[in-house]
Design a protein around this motif. Structure first.
Motif, mmCIF file in Angstrom:
data_model
loop_
_atom_site.group_PDB
_atom_site.id
_atom_site.type_symbol
_atom_site.label_atom_id
_atom_site.label_comp_id
_atom_site.label_asym_id
_atom_site.label_seq_id
_atom_site.Cartn_x
_atom_site.Cartn_y
_atom_site.Cartn_z
ATOM 1 N N ARG A 136 0.820 -1.217 0.000
ATOM 2 C CA ARG A 136 0.000 0.000 0.000
ATOM 3 C C ARG A 136 0.862 1.279 0.000
ATOM 4 O O ARG A 136 0.677 2.177 0.814
ATOM 5 N N PRO A 137 1.809 1.358 -0.931
ATOM 6 C CA PRO A 137 2.686 2.549 -0.932
ATOM 7 C C PRO A 137 1.943 3.802 -1.378
ATOM 8 O O PRO A 137 1.039 3.761 -2.215
ATOM 9 N N GLN A 138 2.357 4.917 -0.787
ATOM 10 C CA GLN A 138 1.892 6.223 -1.240
ATOM 11 C C GLN A 138 2.845 6.822 -2.274
ATOM 12 O O GLN A 138 2.477 7.745 -2.997
ATOM 13 N N LEU A 139 4.080 6.287 -2.315
ATOM 14 C CA LEU A 139 5.124 6.873 -3.149
ATOM 15 C C LEU A 139 6.194 5.821 -3.423
ATOM 16 O O LEU A 139 6.534 5.025 -2.539
ATOM 17 N N ILE A 140 6.708 5.806 -4.654
ATOM 18 C CA ILE A 140 7.843 4.966 -5.019
ATOM 19 C C ILE A 140 8.968 5.886 -5.488
ATOM 20 O O ILE A 140 8.746 6.793 -6.301
ATOM 21 N N LEU A 141 10.177 5.653 -4.967
ATOM 22 C CA LEU A 141 11.359 6.431 -5.367
ATOM 23 C C LEU A 141 12.334 5.519 -6.102
ATOM 24 O O LEU A 141 12.695 4.442 -5.595
ATOM 25 N N THR A 142 12.793 5.956 -7.277
ATOM 26 C CA THR A 142 13.793 5.196 -8.017
ATOM 27 C C THR A 142 14.508 6.141 -8.978
ATOM 28 O O THR A 142 14.416 7.368 -8.840
ATOM 29 N N ASN A 143 15.257 5.581 -9.926
ATOM 30 C CA ASN A 143 15.977 6.406 -10.897
ATOM 31 C C ASN A 143 15.960 5.714 -12.256
ATOM 32 O O ASN A 143 15.758 4.498 -12.351
ATOM 33 N N LEU A 144 16.155 6.485 -13.293
ATOM 34 C CA LEU A 144 16.071 5.950 -14.652
ATOM 35 C C LEU A 144 17.269 5.079 -15.013
ATOM 36 O O LEU A 144 17.183 4.277 -15.952
ATOM 37 N N ALA A 145 18.378 5.215 -14.295
ATOM 38 C CA ALA A 145 19.521 4.340 -14.556
ATOM 39 C C ALA A 145 19.174 2.891 -14.253
ATOM 40 O O ALA A 145 19.724 1.972 -14.859
ATOM 41 N N ARG A 146 18.269 2.674 -13.304
ATOM 42 C CA ARG A 146 17.879 1.313 -12.914
ATOM 43 C C ARG A 146 16.547 0.887 -13.518
ATOM 44 O O ARG A 146 16.380 -0.265 -13.901
ATOM 45 N N ASP A 147 15.582 1.802 -13.549
ATOM 46 C CA ASP A 147 14.203 1.398 -13.828
ATOM 47 C C ASP A 147 13.568 2.113 -15.009
ATOM 48 O O ASP A 147 12.355 2.249 -15.066
ATOM 49 N N THR A 148 14.371 2.522 -15.980
ATOM 50 C CA THR A 148 13.785 3.237 -17.113
ATOM 51 C C THR A 148 12.747 2.401 -17.841
ATOM 52 O O THR A 148 11.794 2.930 -18.418
ATOM 53 N N ASP A 149 12.893 1.066 -17.839
ATOM 54 C CA ASP A 149 11.945 0.191 -18.525
ATOM 55 C C ASP A 149 10.762 -0.206 -17.653
ATOM 56 O O ASP A 149 9.857 -0.904 -18.123
ATOM 57 N N HIS A 150 10.778 0.220 -16.387
ATOM 58 C CA HIS A 150 9.764 -0.263 -15.447
ATOM 59 C C HIS A 150 8.842 0.823 -14.929
ATOM 60 O O HIS A 150 7.922 0.544 -14.160
ATOM 61 N N THR A 151 9.078 2.074 -15.319
ATOM 62 C CA THR A 151 8.330 3.162 -14.684
ATOM 63 C C THR A 151 6.837 3.104 -14.970
ATOM 64 O O THR A 151 6.022 3.457 -14.107
ATOM 65 N N ALA A 152 6.454 2.659 -16.155
ATOM 66 C CA ALA A 152 5.025 2.578 -16.462
ATOM 67 C C ALA A 152 4.334 1.592 -15.523
ATOM 68 O O ALA A 152 3.254 1.881 -14.983
ATOM 69 N N ALA A 153 4.960 0.447 -15.289
ATOM 70 C CA ALA A 153 4.383 -0.545 -14.375
ATOM 71 C C ALA A 153 4.373 -0.028 -12.943
ATOM 72 O O ALA A 153 3.410 -0.250 -12.196
ATOM 73 N N LEU A 154 5.416 0.680 -12.555
ATOM 74 C CA LEU A 154 5.480 1.217 -11.196
ATOM 75 C C LEU A 154 4.411 2.274 -10.971
ATOM 76 O O LEU A 154 3.811 2.335 -9.884
ATOM 77 N N ARG A 155 4.148 3.092 -11.989
ATOM 78 C CA ARG A 155 3.129 4.135 -11.834
ATOM 79 C C ARG A 155 1.731 3.560 -11.654
ATOM 80 O O ARG A 155 0.842 4.232 -11.122
ATOM 81 N N GLU A 156 1.546 2.318 -12.090
ATOM 82 C CA GLU A 156 0.260 1.658 -11.865
ATOM 83 C C GLU A 156 0.076 1.300 -10.394
ATOM 84 O O GLU A 156 -1.049 1.104 -9.927
ATOM 85 N N VAL A 157 1.183 1.203 -9.675
ATOM 86 C CA VAL A 157 1.141 0.839 -8.253
ATOM 87 C C VAL A 157 0.968 2.077 -7.382
ATOM 88 O O VAL A 157 0.129 2.112 -6.464
ATOM 89 N N ALA A 158 1.767 3.114 -7.651
ATOM 90 C CA ALA A 158 1.751 4.330 -6.830
ATOM 91 C C ALA A 158 2.477 5.429 -7.589
ATOM 92 O O ALA A 158 3.248 5.146 -8.523
ATOM 93 N N PRO A 159 2.268 6.703 -7.215
ATOM 94 C CA PRO A 159 3.057 7.776 -7.831
ATOM 95 C C PRO A 159 4.553 7.449 -7.718
ATOM 96 O O PRO A 159 5.033 7.095 -6.645
ATOM 97 N N THR A 160 5.242 7.556 -8.846
ATOM 98 C CA THR A 160 6.647 7.157 -8.908
ATOM 99 C C THR A 160 7.502 8.346 -9.301
ATOM 100 O O THR A 160 7.305 8.940 -10.367
ATOM 101 N N VAL A 161 8.436 8.693 -8.427
ATOM 102 C CA VAL A 161 9.343 9.821 -8.661
ATOM 103 C C VAL A 161 10.717 9.280 -9.013
ATOM 104 O O VAL A 161 11.309 8.507 -8.251
ATOM 105 N N THR A 162 11.213 9.680 -10.177
ATOM 106 C CA THR A 162 12.518 9.217 -10.644
ATOM 107 C C THR A 162 13.499 10.380 -10.728
ATOM 108 O O THR A 162 13.133 11.506 -11.058
ATOM 109 N N THR A 163 14.767 10.077 -10.420
ATOM 110 C CA THR A 163 15.856 10.969 -10.782
ATOM 111 C C THR A 163 16.448 10.439 -12.084
ATOM 112 O O THR A 163 16.225 9.277 -12.458
ATOM 113 N N ARG A 164 17.214 11.284 -12.769
ATOM 114 C CA ARG A 164 17.736 10.856 -14.069
ATOM 115 C C ARG A 164 18.784 9.759 -13.918
ATOM 116 O O ARG A 164 18.840 8.829 -14.722
ATOM 117 N N THR A 165 19.606 9.867 -12.884
ATOM 118 C CA THR A 165 20.638 8.866 -12.669
ATOM 119 C C THR A 165 20.872 8.758 -11.170
ATOM 120 O O THR A 165 20.016 9.120 -10.365
#
Length: 337
Positions: A136-165
């Motif tokens: 039940r997350p309210q927020l997911i934190l990650t970065n595009l260096a690791r999860d550039t291919d996964h952000t769409a799926a993560l946004r389905e779970v909770a608001p996802t904030v990425t840094t560029r690297t």
């Protein structure tokens, strides 16, 4: 003879004492005043939701503006910098990803806090969205260096904030994380504490005569065919730059790292050589290299100025709390604490 290793408990004790009493040039410098941790040990009480909702926050993330709940505390972190930011700001994540070849999250955090964090897989791996949703997350934190291919799926779970690297940009990334976590006041206190720590550490280095020591950073990584010599554009390199500590010429470059084959190990030499291994030491080359004539011929090795350091801290502990520990260990190894 080399000094005995500085235990994390000893560092924490020194950091806490310094917070309470202040410190001079030759006392272990103060660590960050973590929110909820008056003793400076980092054992912050996990944040709890405010009695009344706070306004939503719009965050200028790498992929565009993201609206997140104000004062989010149910947070999932998918890399080590994001974990350091949340923990430093007093929020123990409900879930976190670990490095693929590690068995657990970075151990520079108190076990009591890590026990409250649910493992959610490996950094960079496709996310288990069902497992993430169950937290039940309210927020997911990650970065595009690791999860550039996964952000769409993560946004389905909770608001996802990425840094560029991640890595060398850790200070900028921390500010973005603090915005997403709605903790600007705490972030300002953390940044100010780091500035004070740097001033104290530079004074200690100058007073001890260690300010001109050239620091070599060497990492052995399973799956990499060569030894990695860390240059300036990475997390530990940036901390050394903040301290004004010089680097050996082969590492004094504006790049992430350079590769050294067994016949190029002279580039790993320095007045102080710090090395770590990621993965199995028989497979990442650490054991073979340390037993080699080329390693034994290094001046730092011959003069007992080569020390193993914790890979989870030095190369994965990307953030303000990790930086404080790096500074404390450096001062200790350089005889400036």
């Amino acid at each position: 003879m080399p000094p005995p290793p500085l235990s994390r408990r000893a560092a924490l004790t020194g950091l806490g004492a310094a917070l309470l009493t202040g410190c001079g040039p030759r006392v272990l410098p103060a660590g960050p005043p973590l929110p909820g941790a008056a003793d400076g040990t980092g054992s912050a009480t996990p944040a709890t939701p405010s009695p009344s909702p706070r306004p939503d926050v719009t965050v200028p993330a790498a992929e565009g503006p993201v609206t997140v709940p104000g004062g989010a505390v149910r947070v999932i972190t998918l890399d080590t910098a994001e974990l350091d930011s949340a923990m430093t700001l007093g929020i123990t994540p409900v879930g976190a990803a670990k490095a693929p070849l590690d068995t657990a999250l970075p151990a520079y955090w108190p076990a009591s806090r890590l026990a409250a964090v649910t493992p959610v897989g490996d950094i960079g791996a496709p996310p288990d969205t069902a497992a993430l949703t169950a937290l039940r997350p309210q927020l997911i934190l990650t970065n595009l260096a690791r999860d550039t291919d996964h952000t769409a799926a993560l946004r389905e779970v909770a608001p996802t904030v990425t840094t560029r690297t991640t890595g060398a940009t850790w200070k900028e990334d921390f500010h973005l994380h603090a915005t997403a976590l709605d903790r600007h006041g705490q972030a300002a206190a953390v940044v100010a504490a780091y500035g004070r720590h740097l001033d104290q550490a530079r004074n200690a280095l100058s007073s001890s005569g260690a300010a001109g020591q050239r620091i070599s950073l060497v990492r052995f990584v399973e799956g990499s065919p060569a030894v990695r010599l860390y240059a300036r554009q990475n997390f530990p390199g940036s901390v050394l730059a903040d301290l004004g500590l010089p680097r050996p010429d082969p590492q004094n470059t504006d790049r992430f790292d350079t590769a050294a084959t067994p016949d190029q190990l002279a580039a790993a030499d320095g007045d102080l050589l710090l090395y770590a291994g990621y993965g199995d030491p028989d497979r990442n080359g650490l054991n073979t290299t340390l037993a080699s004539p080329a390693w034994q011929a290094l001046n730092a090795v011959r003069t007992h100025r080569a020390f193993p350091v914790d890979d989870q801290l030095w190369f994965q502990g990307i953030g303000y709390t990790g930086a404080h520990f790096l500074i404390a260990e450096l001062l200790y190894l350089l005889g400036a604490s």
